[in-house]
Design an enzyme around this catalytic site. Structure first.
Site, PDB file in Angstrom:
ATOM      1  N   THR A 194      -9.853  29.092  17.904  1.00  0.00           N
ATOM      2  CA  THR A 194     -10.033  28.549  16.549  1.00  0.00           C
ATOM      3  C   THR A 194     -10.219  29.692  15.563  1.00  0.00           C
ATOM      4  OG1 THR A 194     -11.046  26.597  17.512  1.00  0.00           O
ATOM      5  CG2 THR A 194     -11.439  26.963  15.159  1.00  0.00           C
ATOM      6  N   CYS A 239     -17.280  55.379  16.509  1.00  0.00           N
ATOM      7  CA  CYS A 239     -17.301  54.803  17.858  1.00  0.00           C
ATOM      8  C   CYS A 239     -17.294  55.864  18.960  1.00  0.00           C
ATOM      9  CB  CYS A 239     -16.195  53.781  18.038  1.00  0.00           C
ATOM     10  SG  CYS A 239     -14.669  54.224  17.278  1.00  0.00           S
ATOM     11  N   SER A 244      -7.389  46.213   9.716  1.00  0.00           N
ATOM     12  CA  SER A 244      -8.725  45.694   9.992  1.00  0.00           C
ATOM     13  C   SER A 244      -9.469  45.442   8.682  1.00  0.00           C
ATOM     14  CB  SER A 244      -9.485  46.725  10.841  1.00  0.00           C
ATOM     15  OG  SER A 244     -10.824  46.328  11.011  1.00  0.00           O
ATOM     16  N   GLY A 245     -10.227  44.319   8.644  1.00  0.00           N
ATOM     17  CA  GLY A 245     -10.891  43.926   7.404  1.00  0.00           C
ATOM     18  C   GLY A 245     -12.016  44.840   6.956  1.00  0.00           C
ATOM     19  N   HIS A 246     -12.805  45.348   7.927  1.00  0.00           N
ATOM     20  CA  HIS A 246     -14.038  46.016   7.492  1.00  0.00           C
ATOM     21  C   HIS A 246     -13.823  47.405   6.886  1.00  0.00           C
ATOM     22  CE1 HIS A 246     -15.079  48.767  10.997  1.00  0.00           C
ATOM     23  NE2 HIS A 246     -14.183  47.998  11.583  1.00  0.00           N
ATOM     24  N   GLN A 253      -6.646  52.793   8.931  1.00  0.00           N
ATOM     25  CA  GLN A 253      -7.198  53.686   7.895  1.00  0.00           C
ATOM     26  C   GLN A 253      -6.243  53.863   6.722  1.00  0.00           C
ATOM     27  OE1 GLN A 253     -10.207  54.859   7.638  1.00  0.00           O
ATOM     28  NE2 GLN A 253     -11.042  54.633   9.698  1.00  0.00           N
ATOM     29  N   GLY A 307      -9.313  45.435  14.418  1.00  0.00           N
ATOM     30  CA  GLY A 307      -8.228  46.391  14.569  1.00  0.00           C
ATOM     31  C   GLY A 307      -7.982  46.725  16.037  1.00  0.00           C
ATOM     32  N   ASN A 330      -8.204  58.811  11.530  1.00  0.00           N
ATOM     33  CA  ASN A 330      -9.531  58.380  11.077  1.00  0.00           C
ATOM     34  C   ASN A 330     -10.551  59.507  11.018  1.00  0.00           C
ATOM     35  OD1 ASN A 330      -9.076  58.072  13.979  1.00  0.00           O
ATOM     36  ND2 ASN A 330     -11.206  57.462  14.089  1.00  0.00           N
TER      37      ASN A 330
END
Ligand code: PLP
Length: 379
Positions: A239, A324, A201-203, A181, A71, A151
């Site tokens: 890649t 964070c 974002s994936g997580h 979020q 993200g 968040n």
């Protein structure tokens, strides 16, 4: 003792479908999607279906979605790219005092490069009032960047309404939203929002860490952040991380299929948590916010760290504000003008579709015990 994980706004557990997809990609579909032989073609096919899956969950076309590393990269790219692409309009940006550091610090850098940033104040839920955006728009505003769900507090900013204002006033500003979020926590689609750029974002949706995506509205040319190969339609070099992308695709497919049910489940648990907390601890302060998965509460006088340690001893995991911030005081709560004692006693509870009513009961019991057993700091 069973661990009770209630820090889902920081990150979520990877679901079985996502980890299976990652393992399958690592062990069976390990070709380079840019290679033209069979291994490459198989990898490209998996890349394409994964992109379709995430794009479908976001309500956009596959061509409008570029995979990134997280993200944070999506936010950096969207803001720096949009500022550059729209610099002929002017050097003014509208954002807020409540953004994630991925946005705040990118804007700090742009300010050093001569950009002027208006940072709007959040309301009492942590959201940005639509009227204040309308008031801040100027002829030289090149970009509006505002998060959809805060968040730390779960405050929801009405991005669709802001998009309408930008269009109605014939402003040439581009609109970016950090929806990290909000993705699969609120029912929205890229089309219904009307934003030009959307970070996800994936997580946060039960995929692994290290994979994100940026929606780029078709027709908008965003300069690249990374230079190199022609991957991602020559928009992001490097890649592609197929195992993470496949996992993101799998998590997005489940997330989309279960979204309505999960939102209802989390919203019900949020109501239950607040009711139980207010009954057990009348002194508790809870921020009223619209996102179903984030509850920001405070026991003024009881320090967050002390409470977190107490809860951890009972195998209950919550956070102070954003993970964070690494213990630093919350800029969001400060911007909201909350008193020091409330900020210093804040805990963020992050729910997910895996959270149970028993988890909520255990948290309320533990917080009540903590309030009885620990002495509040004298201040
Ligand atoms: N934006 C918001 C609102 C977030 O909550 C987060 C993560 O906590 C990010 C951006 C950064 O996402 P990532 O951890 O994928 O870099």
């Amino acid at each position: 003792m069973k661990s009770i994980y209630l820090d889902n706004a920081a990150t979520t557990a990877v679901c079985a479908e996502a980890s299976d997809a990652a393992l399958h990609a690592m062990t069976s579909v390990y070709g380079n999607p840019s290679s033209t032989h069979r291994f490459g073609r198989e990898a490209k096919a998996l890349l394409d279906t994964s992109r379709e899956s995430v794009a479908s969950a976001l309500g956009c076309r596959s061509e409008e979605l570029v995979f990134t590393s997280c993200g944070t990269e999506s936010d950096n790219w969207a803001i720096r790219g949009a500022a550059h692409a729209n610099r002929h309009v002017g050097k003014h940006i509208i954002s807020s005092m409540a953004e994630h550091d991925a946005v705040r610090k990118t804007l700090d850098q742009l300010e050093k490069d001569g950009w002027e940033v208006t940072r709007l104040k959040p309301d009492k839920s942590g959201a940005i009032p639509v009227d204040s955006v309308a008031d801040a728009l100027r002829a030289d505003t090149a970009l509006v960047t505002l998060m959809m769900v805060n968040n730390e507090t779960g405050g929801v900013t009405d991005i669709a309404a802001i998009s309408k204002i930008i269009k109605a006033t014939k402003s040439r500003a581009l609109l970016h939203t950090d929806a990290v979020q909000a993705f699969l926590k609120l029912p929205f689609s890229a089309k219904s929002l009307g934003a030009d750029l959307i970070s996800i974002s994936g997580h946060k949706i039960h995929a692994p860490k290290g994979i994100g995506a940026l929606y780029i509205r078709s027709g908008l040319h965003l300069p690249s952040l990374l230079y190199g190969g022609e991957q991602e339609n020559a928009r992001r070099a490097g890649t592609e991380s197929l195992p993470l992308i496949a996992a993101f695709g799998a998590a997005a497919a489940i997330g989309k299929a279960e979204m309505e049910k999960s939102i209802r489940h989390m919203a019900d648990l949020k109501v239950l948590l607040i009711e139980k907390l207010c009954a057990a601890l009348p002194q508790i302060l809870v921020i009223d916010s619209g996102a179903p998965h984030i509850v920001s509460l405070s026991l003024p006088g009881y320090k967050s760290e002390v409470m977190m340690n107490y809860l951890e001893a009972k195998e209950i995991y919550v956070s102070k504000s954003s993970a964070c911030k690494k213990g630093k005081r919350s800029h969001v709560l400060e911007a909201m003008g909350l008193p020091e004692r409330q900020i210093d006693g804040t805990l963020r509870i992050g729910l997910s579709r895996c959270t149970t009513a028993e988890d909520i009961t255990a948290l309320v019991q533990a917080l009540s015990q903590a309030a009885n057993e620990l002495l509040p700091a004298l201040r």
